[in-house]
Design a protein around this motif. Structure first.
Motif, mmCIF file in Angstrom:
data_model
loop_
_atom_site.group_PDB
_atom_site.id
_atom_site.type_symbol
_atom_site.label_atom_id
_atom_site.label_comp_id
_atom_site.label_asym_id
_atom_site.label_seq_id
_atom_site.Cartn_x
_atom_site.Cartn_y
_atom_site.Cartn_z
ATOM 1 N N ILE A 1 8.295 -8.014 3.117
ATOM 2 C CA ILE A 1 6.515 -7.260 1.971
ATOM 3 C C ILE A 1 6.607 -6.869 2.740
ATOM 4 O O ILE A 1 6.487 -6.932 4.457
ATOM 5 N N TYR A 2 5.930 -4.917 2.872
ATOM 6 C CA TYR A 2 6.048 -4.370 3.568
ATOM 7 C C TYR A 2 3.615 -3.906 3.416
ATOM 8 O O TYR A 2 3.658 -3.958 2.716
ATOM 9 N N CYS A 3 3.303 -3.553 4.987
ATOM 10 C CA CYS A 3 1.635 -3.181 4.596
ATOM 11 C C CYS A 3 1.689 -1.828 5.316
ATOM 12 O O CYS A 3 1.513 -2.039 6.239
ATOM 13 N N ASP A 4 0.741 -0.896 4.745
ATOM 14 C CA ASP A 4 0.199 0.013 5.416
ATOM 15 C C ASP A 4 -1.152 0.177 5.015
ATOM 16 O O ASP A 4 -1.125 0.964 4.591
ATOM 17 N N PHE B 1 1.185 -1.079 0.284
ATOM 18 C CA PHE B 1 0.265 -0.298 -0.015
ATOM 19 C C PHE B 1 1.160 1.185 0.088
ATOM 20 O O PHE B 1 0.883 1.838 1.124
ATOM 21 N N CYS B 2 1.769 1.432 -0.989
ATOM 22 C CA CYS B 2 2.804 2.582 -0.721
ATOM 23 C C CYS B 2 2.074 4.077 -0.947
ATOM 24 O O CYS B 2 2.985 4.529 -0.635
ATOM 25 N N ALA C 1 -10.704 -8.166 8.548
ATOM 26 C CA ALA C 1 -9.975 -9.380 8.904
ATOM 27 C C ALA C 1 -9.690 -9.709 7.834
ATOM 28 O O ALA C 1 -8.279 -10.627 7.910
ATOM 29 N N GLU C 2 -10.312 -9.713 6.530
ATOM 30 C CA GLU C 2 -9.657 -10.453 5.727
ATOM 31 C C GLU C 2 -8.024 -9.596 4.609
ATOM 32 O O GLU C 2 -7.386 -10.954 4.880
ATOM 33 N N PHE C 3 -7.556 -9.065 5.360
ATOM 34 C CA PHE C 3 -6.349 -8.400 5.130
ATOM 35 C C PHE C 3 -5.401 -9.394 6.470
ATOM 36 O O PHE C 3 -4.546 -9.768 5.811
ATOM 37 N N TRP C 4 -5.226 -9.310 6.685
ATOM 38 C CA TRP C 4 -4.580 -10.226 8.276
ATOM 39 C C TRP C 4 -4.737 -11.669 7.918
ATOM 40 O O TRP C 4 -3.743 -12.322 8.134
ATOM 41 N N CYS D 1 7.287 -15.424 2.731
ATOM 42 C CA CYS D 1 7.721 -13.988 2.587
ATOM 43 C C CYS D 1 7.947 -13.394 4.127
ATOM 44 O O CYS D 1 7.286 -13.850 5.322
ATOM 45 N N THR D 2 8.790 -12.932 4.563
ATOM 46 C CA THR D 2 9.162 -11.967 6.128
ATOM 47 C C THR D 2 8.122 -10.839 5.665
ATOM 48 O O THR D 2 7.807 -10.098 4.645
ATOM 49 N N VAL D 3 6.864 -10.524 6.377
ATOM 50 C CA VAL D 3 5.536 -9.864 6.029
ATOM 51 C C VAL D 3 5.864 -8.648 7.386
ATOM 52 O O VAL D 3 6.422 -9.235 8.807
ATOM 53 N N LEU D 4 6.116 -7.998 6.893
ATOM 54 C CA LEU D 4 5.640 -6.430 8.703
ATOM 55 C C LEU D 4 4.324 -5.360 7.965
ATOM 56 O O LEU D 4 4.231 -5.151 6.741
ATOM 57 N N VAL D 5 3.879 -5.350 9.397
ATOM 58 C CA VAL D 5 2.882 -4.087 8.502
ATOM 59 C C VAL D 5 2.326 -3.211 10.036
ATOM 60 O O VAL D 5 2.369 -3.071 11.186
#
Length: 237
Positions: free
Chosen positions: A165-168, A43-44, A186-189, A199-203
């Motif tokens: 992966i970075y998610c904002d 979500f850039c 909920a669906e996003f998580w 993958c490595t995922v950070l939120v």
């Protein structure tokens, strides 16, 4: 993505933008990155974070007009230095997603960085929001020459194994984006947990469900009215 107000700083206004903490946040993200792994900003938004990363970079956003503006800038287009109330109203009515001026005015010249909210004006200090936004866009996108942009629903993304992966995403319980479907947190998580299998995922969020752990916090003042909030970064346990 994080709320109703964003910081009026040296940046193009963008709802939930991370400009004020981008360098610090990028350093934290980098510490989780396997050497040589591509970086994917799902979500850039205004590209504040991806601009501070290095190596192979991908940036995605569901707002196609925003991505079209970034691509237009790289092709030589430059935003206007002055935008009137009448210009704002005209573009708000037309809302042409292929016109880079539309996306620029929708954020840089709208109150709080919210997509075509009320026309941003500063009667006390006479600030030119268009000129400030144009300078910010120049500074940010000059660091994104080799970024690969996509304009996809995040659920359609299929990141390759091993990427960072970075998610904002739009934060749960906060103002979403005009013209976009209501965001299903909920669906996003669920999707993020699936990505985390390979993958490595950070939120970035205020809270996270079980199975995720906090790895970084940072107090941030959002505005005089919104006060201070604590930005948090979560990783899969």
């Amino acid at each position: 993505p994080c709320g109703l107000f964003c910081l009026y700083c040296w940046c193009m206004q963008y709802l939930g933008g991370k400009k004020s903490i981008a360098k610090e946040l990028a350093a934290v993200l980098q510490s989780f990155r396997v050497e040589g792994a591509p970086f994917y900003d799902v979500f850039c938004g205004s590209c504040a974070v991806v601009a501070e990363m290095d190596g192979v970079r991908f940036a995605n956003d569901g707002n196609a007009a925003l991505i079209n503006m970034f691509e237009a800038w790289r092709a030589g287009w430059r935003p206007p230095q002055d935008v009137s109330f009448e210009d704002h109203a005209r573009l708000r009515i037309a809302q042409d997603p292929t016109d880079p001026v539309t996306a620029f005015v929708a954020h840089a010249c709208s109150y709080g960085g919210m997509w075509f909210s009320t026309y941003a004006r500063d009667r006390k200090n006479g600030r030119n929001f268009a000129a400030t936004g144009a300078r910010s866009l120049e500074r940010t996108l000059s660091k994104c020459a080799d970024v690969t942009f996509t304009a996809l629903d995040y659920r359609a993304l299929t990141p390759q194994r091993g990427v960072l992966i970075y998610c904002d995403p739009p934060y749960d319980g906060t103002t979403g984006y005009a013209g976009m479907p209501k965001f299903d947190t909920a669906e996003f998580w669920q999707v993020a947990a699936r990505w985390a299998e390979t993958c490595t995922v950070l939120v970035s969020e205020y809270v996270a469900p079980s199975g995720w752990r906090g790895v970084w916090t940072r107090p941030v003042r959002k505005s005089r009215l919104a006060g201070q909030r604590v930005e948090r970064l979560f990783a899969r346990c």
